[in-house]
Design a protein around this motif. Structure first.
Motif, short mmCIF file in Angstrom:
data_model
loop_
_atom_site.label_atom_id
_atom_site.label_comp_id
_atom_site.label_asym_id
_atom_site.label_seq_id
_atom_site.Cartn_x
_atom_site.Cartn_y
_atom_site.Cartn_z
N ALA A 1 28.97 34.59 16.13
CA ALA A 1 29.53 35.07 15.41
C ALA A 1 28.88 36.10 14.35
CB ALA A 1 30.37 34.11 14.50
N LYS A 2 29.70 36.78 13.32
CA LYS A 2 29.23 37.79 12.37
C LYS A 2 29.40 36.97 11.15
CE LYS A 2 29.37 41.96 15.08
NZ LYS A 2 29.86 43.30 15.08
N VAL A 3 28.40 37.18 10.04
CA VAL A 3 28.54 36.69 8.94
C VAL A 3 28.54 37.40 7.79
CG1 VAL A 3 27.25 34.87 7.54
CG2 VAL A 3 27.97 34.46 9.68
N ILE A 4 29.29 37.24 6.66
CA ILE A 4 28.78 38.18 5.48
C ILE A 4 28.21 36.83 4.64
CG2 ILE A 4 29.54 39.25 3.24
CD1 ILE A 4 31.85 40.25 5.06
N ALA A 5 27.07 36.92 4.12
CA ALA A 5 26.16 35.79 3.54
C ALA A 5 26.30 36.09 2.09
CB ALA A 5 24.87 35.75 4.09
N VAL A 6 26.80 34.91 1.17
CA VAL A 6 27.05 35.46 -0.25
C VAL A 6 26.07 34.21 -0.73
CG1 VAL A 6 28.68 35.56 -2.05
CG2 VAL A 6 29.31 36.22 0.09
N ALA A 7 25.49 34.82 -1.92
CA ALA A 7 24.83 33.71 -2.82
C ALA A 7 24.11 34.75 -3.83
CB ALA A 7 23.63 32.99 -2.20
N ARG A 8 23.58 34.03 -4.96
CA ARG A 8 22.78 34.50 -5.91
C ARG A 8 21.41 35.13 -5.56
NH1 ARG A 8 23.98 30.15 -10.57
NH2 ARG A 8 23.63 29.15 -8.74
N ARG A 9 20.95 34.26 -4.65
CA ARG A 9 19.44 34.74 -4.55
C ARG A 9 19.19 35.81 -3.39
NH1 ARG A 9 16.46 28.92 -3.94
NH2 ARG A 9 18.46 28.54 -2.61
N GLU A 10 19.29 37.04 -3.51
CA GLU A 10 19.14 37.92 -2.61
C GLU A 10 17.95 37.85 -1.76
OE1 GLU A 10 19.85 42.78 -2.23
OE2 GLU A 10 19.41 41.88 -4.14
N GLU A 11 16.75 37.49 -2.20
CA GLU A 11 15.60 37.10 -1.28
C GLU A 11 15.92 36.41 -0.13
OE1 GLU A 11 15.32 34.49 -4.73
OE2 GLU A 11 15.86 36.40 -4.33
N LYS A 12 16.74 35.09 -0.54
CA LYS A 12 16.83 34.03 0.49
C LYS A 12 17.94 34.66 1.43
CE LYS A 12 14.09 30.86 -1.10
NZ LYS A 12 13.18 30.34 0.07
N LEU A 13 18.77 35.62 1.10
CA LEU A 13 19.82 36.02 2.02
C LEU A 13 19.13 37.11 3.06
CD1 LEU A 13 22.71 36.71 -0.44
CD2 LEU A 13 22.42 34.98 1.27
N LYS A 14 18.01 37.70 2.39
CA LYS A 14 17.47 38.67 3.17
C LYS A 14 16.46 38.03 4.32
CE LYS A 14 17.28 42.47 -0.12
NZ LYS A 14 16.34 43.38 -0.83
N GLU A 15 16.18 36.63 4.11
CA GLU A 15 15.41 36.16 4.95
C GLU A 15 16.44 35.84 6.25
OE1 GLU A 15 13.90 32.47 3.22
OE2 GLU A 15 12.62 33.64 1.84
N LEU A 16 17.89 35.29 6.06
CA LEU A 16 18.50 35.15 6.88
C LEU A 16 18.93 36.35 7.70
CD1 LEU A 16 20.69 33.14 8.29
CD2 LEU A 16 22.27 33.91 6.39
N LYS A 17 19.03 37.36 7.11
CA LYS A 17 19.30 38.51 7.62
C LYS A 17 18.23 39.04 8.36
CE LYS A 17 20.89 43.39 7.04
NZ LYS A 17 21.91 43.31 8.35
N ASP A 18 16.92 39.00 8.31
CA ASP A 18 15.72 39.20 9.06
C ASP A 18 15.63 38.49 10.13
OD1 ASP A 18 14.83 41.04 7.17
OD2 ASP A 18 13.40 39.53 6.13
N ASP A 19 16.22 37.33 10.20
CA ASP A 19 16.52 36.47 11.53
C ASP A 19 17.52 36.71 12.42
OD1 ASP A 19 14.08 34.89 10.64
OD2 ASP A 19 15.46 33.31 9.88
N TYR A 20 18.64 37.43 11.74
CA TYR A 20 19.61 37.80 12.68
C TYR A 20 20.29 39.03 12.25
CZ TYR A 20 19.68 32.86 13.46
OH TYR A 20 19.30 31.44 13.87
N PRO A 21 19.31 40.18 12.23
CA PRO A 21 19.81 41.62 11.60
C PRO A 21 21.07 42.07 12.21
CG PRO A 21 17.91 41.77 13.14
CD PRO A 21 18.03 40.19 13.10
N GLU A 22 21.31 41.93 13.30
CA GLU A 22 22.77 42.43 13.81
C GLU A 22 23.74 41.58 13.34
OE1 GLU A 22 22.42 45.56 15.37
OE2 GLU A 22 20.33 45.71 14.91
N GLN A 23 23.78 40.74 13.29
CA GLN A 23 24.98 39.68 12.79
C GLN A 23 25.24 39.27 11.19
OE1 GLN A 23 23.13 37.04 16.05
NE2 GLN A 23 25.37 36.49 15.95
N VAL A 24 24.14 39.70 10.34
CA VAL A 24 24.31 39.24 9.07
C VAL A 24 24.49 40.39 8.16
CG1 VAL A 24 23.23 37.94 7.05
CG2 VAL A 24 23.15 36.98 9.50
N GLN A 25 25.37 40.24 7.40
CA GLN A 25 25.61 41.27 6.15
C GLN A 25 25.20 40.44 4.83
OE1 GLN A 25 29.13 43.29 6.14
NE2 GLN A 25 28.75 44.20 3.83
N VAL A 26 24.38 40.95 3.78
CA VAL A 26 24.10 40.27 2.71
C VAL A 26 25.05 40.66 1.70
CG1 VAL A 26 22.30 40.33 0.93
CG2 VAL A 26 21.95 39.72 3.20
#
Length: 258
Positions: free
Chosen positions: A32-57
Motif C-alpha cells: 500500500a501507499k501511506v501519507i505519514a503524519v506526525a509532528r516529528r519530521e525527522e522520524k517521518l523521514k526515517e520511514l520514507k527512507d525505508d520505503y521511498p516509493e510508498q511513503v509521503q511525509v
C-alpha cells in the motif's frame, strides 16, 4: 492473507512512532501507499527512507487548524482508502489532581481534532462509496485505568462519536471502528509506568513486571501484533465490521464484552 490493498492510499496519523509507525510499516509491506503524519519530521523521514516509493511525509501538529487545512488541501482530488486516527495520550493524572486547564488541553488533544479531521475526510469516502475510518484509543474506554482520568473520560467521547458516525454512513460503504489497546511495548506505556512508580515508590522495572503479571497472557503486546489487526480493519475484508470498539489487550478487560 492477501489484504487486497496493493497501491491503496492510507492516511496514518501519529506515524513517527508507536502504533502509528507499526501500522504504517505493515501497510507498506502489503504494497500500500501511506501519507505519514506526525509532528516529528525527522522520524517521518526515517520511514520514507525505508520505503521511498510508498511513503509521503506530512509534518504538522494535527491539533492546529492550519495543519488540518493544509492536510485537507493535500487530499483534494485523491482517492483515499482509509485513515488511522491516532495520537499520543494525555498526562497520567488522578481525578482530583487534574486542573481545568488540563481538561481543556485534553479536549483539544484527545477529541476535537479527531472529530474535525474525520468530518473533512468523510466527503472523500462518500464520493467513492468506500472508506475505512479507524480510531486508536485505549482499553480505558471499557475499563477505566487508575490515574488516567483524562484518557478514561475523553477517549470514551471518541467512542461515542465513532459509533454515532458509523450508523450514519454504513450504507455508503464506509466503516468506522475503534481499537482499544491495552499495555503494549510502545513509548506511550512509559508514562503509565512512571506514574505508577511515583505513586507506589517501586522501581520502574518492578512496576512493569507487576503490570505484565496482571495481564492474562503474561506479557505486553507488540506493535506488530496490533498493526496486523489494524491493517485488516483498514482493508476491504472488513466491510461487515463497523461501529465496533475492539480490544487488543491480552485478555485484560474483565467484562463479558471485553
Amino acid at each position: 492473507m492477501d489484504l487486497k490493498i496493493n497501491n491503496h492510499l492510507f492516511l496514518i496519523c501519529g506515524a513517527s512512532s508507536g502504533f502509528g509507525r507499526a501500522v504504517a510499516e505493515r501497510l507498506v509491506q502489503e504494497e500500500a501507499k501511506v501519507i505519514a503524519v506526525a509532528r516529528r519530521e525527522e522520524k517521518l523521514k526515517e520511514l520514507k527512507d525505508d520505503y521511498p516509493e510508498q511513503v509521503q511525509v506530512f509534518a504538522g501538529d494535527l491539533t492546529d487548524n492550519q495543519t488540518l487545512n493544509e492536510l485537507e488541501a493535500l487530499m483534494e482530488g485523491r482517492n483515499l482508502s482509509g485513515v488511522l486516527i491516532n495520537a499520543g495520550g494525555p498526562p497520567a493524572l488522578s481525578a482530583l489532581e487534574t486542573s481545568m486547564d488540563r481538561w481543556d488541553d485534553a479536549y483539544q488533544n484527545v477529541l476535537r481534532w479527531k472529530v474535525d479531521l474525520t468530518k473533512r475526510l468523510v466527503p472523500i469516502f462518500q464520493k467513492q462509496n468506500y472508506g475505512r475510518i479507524l480510531f486508536v484509543e485505549s482499553q480505558s474506554i471499557k475499563q477505566p485505568i487508575p490515574s488516567l482520568v483524562l484518557s478514561n473520560s475523553l477517549r470514551a467521547a471518541v467512542a461515542g462519536f465513532s459509533k454515532t458516525l458509523s450508523l450514519e454512513i454504513a450504507k455508503q460503504g464506509i466503516t468506522v471502528n475503534l481499537l482499544a489497546p491495552g499495555s503494549h511495548e510502545t513509548p506511550a506505556i512509559q508514562r503509565v509506568i512512571q506514574k505508577r512508580a511515583e505513586e507506589s515508590g517501586k522501581a520502574l522495572d518492578e512496576v512493569k513486571a507487576d503490570m505484565e503479571a496482571s495481564i492474562p497472557v503474561g506479557r505486553m503486546g507488540t506493535g506488530e501484533e496490533f498493526a496486523s489487526l489494524a491493517a485488516w480493519l483498514l482493508s476491504p475484508h472488513s466491510g461487515f465490521v463497523t461501529g465496533q470498539t475492539i480490544s487488543h489487550d491480552g485478555g485484560n478487560i474483565k467484562g463479558l464484552f471485553g
